[in-house]
Design a protein around this motif. Structure first.
Motif, PDB file in Angstrom:
ATOM      1  N   VAL A  80     -35.532 -20.023 -11.115  1.00 10.65           N
ATOM      2  CA  VAL A  80     -35.946 -19.833 -10.100  1.00 10.65           C
ATOM      3  C   VAL A  80     -37.055 -21.793 -10.378  1.00 10.65           C
ATOM      4  N   ALA A  81     -36.680 -22.896 -10.755  1.00 10.40           N
ATOM      5  CA  ALA A  81     -37.595 -24.147 -10.649  1.00 10.40           C
ATOM      6  C   ALA A  81     -36.336 -24.478  -9.666  1.00 10.40           C
ATOM      7  N   PHE A  82     -34.974 -24.281  -9.470  1.00  9.21           N
ATOM      8  CA  PHE A  82     -34.527 -24.517  -8.340  1.00  9.21           C
ATOM      9  C   PHE A  82     -35.160 -24.401  -7.264  1.00  9.21           C
ATOM     10  N   ALA A  83     -35.563 -23.118  -7.333  1.00 13.93           N
ATOM     11  CA  ALA A  83     -35.957 -22.196  -6.158  1.00 13.93           C
ATOM     12  C   ALA A  83     -37.369 -22.119  -5.510  1.00 13.93           C
ATOM     13  N   ALA A  84     -37.958 -23.037  -7.286  1.00 18.25           N
ATOM     14  CA  ALA A  84     -39.256 -23.679  -6.539  1.00 18.25           C
ATOM     15  C   ALA A  84     -38.600 -25.134  -5.919  1.00 18.25           C
ATOM     16  N   MET A  85     -38.283 -26.051  -6.337  1.00 17.83           N
ATOM     17  CA  MET A  85     -37.393 -26.972  -5.269  1.00 17.83           C
ATOM     18  C   MET A  85     -37.477 -26.728  -3.914  1.00 17.83           C
ATOM     19  N   GLU A  86     -36.949 -26.025  -3.744  1.00 18.54           N
ATOM     20  CA  GLU A  86     -36.166 -25.714  -2.918  1.00 18.54           C
ATOM     21  C   GLU A  86     -38.088 -25.755  -1.359  1.00 18.54           C
ATOM     22  N   LEU A  87     -38.354 -24.531  -2.082  1.00 19.30           N
ATOM     23  CA  LEU A  87     -39.518 -24.236  -1.698  1.00 19.30           C
ATOM     24  C   LEU A  87     -40.721 -25.464  -1.160  1.00 19.30           C
ATOM     25  N   ALA A  88     -41.048 -26.177  -2.301  1.00 18.80           N
ATOM     26  CA  ALA A  88     -41.985 -27.320  -2.724  1.00 18.80           C
ATOM     27  C   ALA A  88     -41.465 -28.278  -1.979  1.00 18.80           C
ATOM     28  N   THR A  89     -40.378 -28.399  -1.309  1.00 14.82           N
ATOM     29  CA  THR A  89     -39.003 -29.270  -0.523  1.00 14.82           C
ATOM     30  C   THR A  89     -40.092 -29.143   1.018  1.00 14.82           C
ATOM     31  N   LEU A  90     -39.582 -27.828   0.944  1.00 12.98           N
ATOM     32  CA  LEU A  90     -39.656 -26.764   3.257  1.00 12.98           C
ATOM     33  C   LEU A  90     -41.217 -27.453   3.185  1.00 12.98           C
ATOM     34  N   ALA A  91     -42.182 -26.861   2.060  1.00 18.26           N
ATOM     35  CA  ALA A  91     -43.647 -26.833   2.253  1.00 18.26           C
ATOM     36  C   ALA A  91     -44.212 -28.024   2.221  1.00 18.26           C
ATOM     37  N   GLN A  92     -43.883 -29.281   1.588  1.00 26.57           N
ATOM     38  CA  GLN A  92     -44.114 -31.031   1.522  1.00 26.57           C
ATOM     39  C   GLN A  92     -43.894 -31.403   2.925  1.00 26.57           C
ATOM     40  N   LEU A  93     -42.548 -30.538   3.410  1.00 28.52           N
ATOM     41  CA  LEU A  93     -42.155 -31.677   5.024  1.00 28.52           C
ATOM     42  C   LEU A  93     -42.937 -30.928   6.097  1.00 28.52           C
ATOM     43  N   HIS A  94     -43.191 -30.059   5.831  1.00 26.34           N
ATOM     44  CA  HIS A  94     -44.216 -28.978   6.489  1.00 26.34           C
ATOM     45  C   HIS A  94     -45.083 -28.106   6.561  1.00 26.34           C
ATOM     46  N   PRO A  95     -46.437 -29.159   6.373  1.00 24.09           N
ATOM     47  CA  PRO A  95     -47.101 -28.477   5.696  1.00 24.09           C
ATOM     48  C   PRO A  95     -48.011 -27.248   6.486  1.00 24.09           C
ATOM     49  N   GLY A  96     -48.595 -26.250   5.339  1.00 23.85           N
ATOM     50  CA  GLY A  96     -49.392 -24.947   6.118  1.00 23.85           C
ATOM     51  C   GLY A  96     -48.158 -24.608   6.437  1.00 23.85           C
ATOM     52  N   ARG A  97     -46.524 -24.489   7.102  1.00 23.81           N
ATOM     53  CA  ARG A  97     -46.219 -23.148   7.445  1.00 23.81           C
ATOM     54  C   ARG A  97     -45.019 -22.904   6.789  1.00 23.81           C
TER      55      ARG A  97
END
Length: 329
Positions: A80-97
């Motif tokens: 779960v921690a590594f999944a959260a890193m992936e998702l957080a990175t995507l959301a950081q690079l592409h806000p609100g999408r």
């Protein structure tokens, strides 16, 4: 401090990125979907096909305004921690999408890779609770039976936290979604009666404007019969036991089971299914009929209706499906 995910906007229409689309058609497909005015593209992560995170990253980077949903990432497949890193990175690079879909995964697949837990319900509850905290930059919760990330903190977190929806169909799993997630993803078929029943299973959370994303096989044609014929193959599995939750709330549930029991195989079952059942279990017909089916799902509580194009040429089908978009009316 990250913001909470914004309330879902009702009335969205998305399209599924077919898992078996030839690789050379993937980017033309998603770019065409954006040009045509679809609000969302949902990627699929089925065992043996393409990875959900990699697809989502590519679609986000190749488009400008589309929201991209991952439907779904099996909870047993990733720490779960590594999944959260992936998702957080995507959301950081592409806000609100980004919308993140989490599910149990198909039991046969998860057993095949050694990742089916003794208690799938416990796993997904622990996983979703931890994932939402971690993506928002909060410390991981107390260690549980399956999920162990106590005190873990992700420092690179997005300003807009992506919604986490559970792609689950059983009433107990949907009740868990009401407790620990931002909403539901309902796999196809998602007739209005099934949407209504699933919202009841969410419990009190149903009053808090959850994300309710629904998938349905779709075909649009000026010739209604041609569209219905194209979509029948996508309905072959709906008579099988694992789809009972989708069918139970519908008025013809008993007749459908009897028809499946009398059919020699799934193909015959779908090919000989009464036309009114095909209409109820898909978004198919003329542009006006398909638009009405989309609107019925929104009226039942769906915030996003995702069309899974039926037929052999899914790239060409996008233009036909777009004729049913509400703003084209």
């Amino acid at each position: 401090m990250s913001e909470s995910s914004s309330p879902p906007t009702p009335g969205r229409v998305g399209v599924m990125l077919p898992l078996d689309l030839p690789v050379g058609e993937v980017l033309p497909y998603v770019r065409r979907a954006e040009e045509l005015g679809f609000h969302q593209v949902w990627v699929v992560e089925d065992l043996g096909w393409r990875g959900g995170v990699a697809q989502a990253a590519t679609v986000l980077a190749s488009t400008t305004n589309l929201t991209v949903g991952i439907g779904i990432m099996p909870a047993g497949a990733r720490n779960v921690a590594f999944a959260a890193m992936e998702l957080a990175t995507l959301a950081q690079l592409h806000p609100g999408r980004l919308i993140a879909g989490i599910g149990h995964g198909m039991p046969g697949w998860m057993r095949q890779v050694g990742s089916w837990p003794a208690s799938p319900l416990t796993l997904i509850e622990e996983y979703a609770r931890a994932l939402r905290l971690l993506v928002a930059g909060e410390p991981g919760p107390e260690n549980g039976r399956y999920v162990r990330c106590e005190g873990v903190v992700i420092t690179e977190t997005p300003d807009i936290v992506p919604p986490v929806v559970l792609g689950v169909r059983g009433p107990k799993s949907q009740a868990v979604a009401g407790e620990v997630a931002d909403g539901l993803l309902l796999a196809e078929p998602a007739a209005p009666g099934y949407i209504t029943a699933s919202l009841r299973n969410l419990g009190p959370a149903a009053a808090n404007s959850p994300e309710i994303v629904v998938y349905d096989a779709a075909a649009v044609d000026d010739d209604e019969e041609a569209a219905l014929t194209r979509v029948r193959a996508a309905l072959e599995s709906v008579g099988e036991p694992q789809w009972a939750a989708h069918i139970d709330p519908l008025p013809f549930a008993g007749e459908l089971r009897a028809h499946r029991a009398a059919s020699p195989d799934a193909q015959h079952f779908a090919e000989t299914m009464p036309t009114e059942w095909v209409r109820a279990l898909s978004i198919a017909g003329t542009p006006d009929q398909a638009r009405a089916a989309i609107e019925a799902r929104h009226a039942a509580g769906a915030t996003s209706v995702v069309l899974a194009p039926a037929g052999p040429d899914r790239l060409a089908a996008l233009d036909s499906l777009a004729r049913a978009l509400p703003h084209r009316h």
